[in-house]
Write an enzyme that holds these catalytic residues in place. Structure first.
Site, PDB file in Angstrom:
ATOM      1  N   SER A 169       0.783  -1.223  -0.084  1.00 56.70           N
ATOM      2  CA  SER A 169      -0.082   0.026  -0.080  1.00 56.70           C
ATOM      3  C   SER A 169       0.898   1.265  -0.035  1.00 56.70           C
ATOM      4  CB  SER A 169      -0.961   0.068   1.305  1.00 56.70           C
ATOM      5  OG  SER A 169      -1.773  -1.057   1.218  1.00 56.70           O
ATOM      6  N   ARG A 170       2.093   1.188  -0.602  1.00 57.20           N
ATOM      7  CA  ARG A 170       2.807   2.363  -0.758  1.00 57.20           C
ATOM      8  C   ARG A 170       3.545   2.788   0.579  1.00 57.20           C
ATOM      9  NH1 ARG A 170       2.587   0.331  -5.192  1.00 57.20           N
ATOM     10  NH2 ARG A 170       2.007   1.256  -7.043  1.00 57.20           N
TER      11      ARG A 170
END
Ligand SMILES: Cc1cc2nc3c(=O)[nH]c(=O)nc-3n(C[C@H](O)[C@H](O)[C@H](O)COP(=O)(O)O)c2cc1C
Length: 226
Positions: free
Chosen positions: A197-198
């Site tokens: 999710s970065r």
């Protein structure tokens, strides 16, 4: 909008516990792991490819990829023509940034600092280790200068091949005066590990005193937001 393919980065985590006081052991480990993974799984092509940014006299940046053929506690380094654009820029402004990126491992290392020319013995040793044709090529190419045609370059190569035939010895082609290398004397080293999710891990070593990548007690460590 064009359809976009997105991947989640599922790399190994990177945390402060057990981190060495100076960046050298972890830089060495990550480079060794990237090379080993390429040998074993083949999915890290050119693990030594490093993007190198320099700036010109007007502070305009330029970026190119070279091979990191030098890695010591003194810093990462590369070999090149000393009259190339990058070398000319470094001679007037030694500030440099260089990044290794291993996408299949969700890892990158960013180095920032100043460039220093490698000594002649180191350059000579590396030059001698290159394949004969690459050594001839170093003579044939006035790197970064204009070239009228491909044929002109090939003609020059053919002449040089006759002048210095391949004898199987590493000194059959002399080291050109205008060929050398640079090492990055690092002030900042960032380890980047891609996470889901970065929400990546970013740990930065910042040098606060004299020393190289292996000097304990001169590096401050800080975590940055992804
Ligand atoms: C994978 C890869 C490896 C390269 N390795 C080198 C290298 O080790 N040394 C070098 O001078 N150029 C290397 N090059 C070429 C450089 O990207 C660049 O074209 C050249 O150095 C001239 O850059 P300059 O005009 O900015 O000085 C490599 C290119 C690629 C794509």
């Amino acid at each position: 909008m064009e359809p976009i393919e997105r991947w989640d980065y599922a790399g190994e985590s990177l945390d402060e516990t057990g981190l060495p006081a100076a960046p050298w052991p972890i830089v060495r480990e990550w480079v060794d792991q990237a090379r080993a993974r390429n040998r074993e799984q083949g999915d890290v092509p050119e693990p030594d490819a490093i993007a190198v940014a320099t700036v010109d006299a007007d502070a305009r940046p330029s970026l190119r990829v070279v091979l990191m053929r030098y890695l010591e506690p003194a810093g990462p380094g590369f070999f090149t023509n000393l009259e190339s654009r990058k070398a000319v820029e470094l001679q007037s402004n030694p500030h440099i940034a260089a990044t290794l990126t291993w996408q299949s491992m969700f890892r990158a290392i960013r180095f920032e600092g100043t460039a220093r020319q490698l000594d002649r013995d180191t350059v000579e040793r590396y030059f001698g280790s290159r394949p004969w044709a690459s050594r001839v090529g170093a003579w044939a190419s006035a790197q970064s200068r204009p070239l009228a045609s491909r044929a002109e370059l090939e003609q020059r190569v053919a002449e040089l091949e006759q002048r210095w035939p391949d004898t199987g010895r590493e000194d059959d082609v002399p080291l050109p005066d205008g060929w050398g290398g640079f090492v990055v004397d690092c002030e900042r080293v960032e380890l980047w590990a891609g996470r889901r999710s970065r929400l990546h891990d970013r740990l930065v070593y910042r040098r606060t005193g004299d020393g190289d990548l292996s000097t304990d007690g001169v590096w401050a460590i800080e975590r940055l937001q992804p």
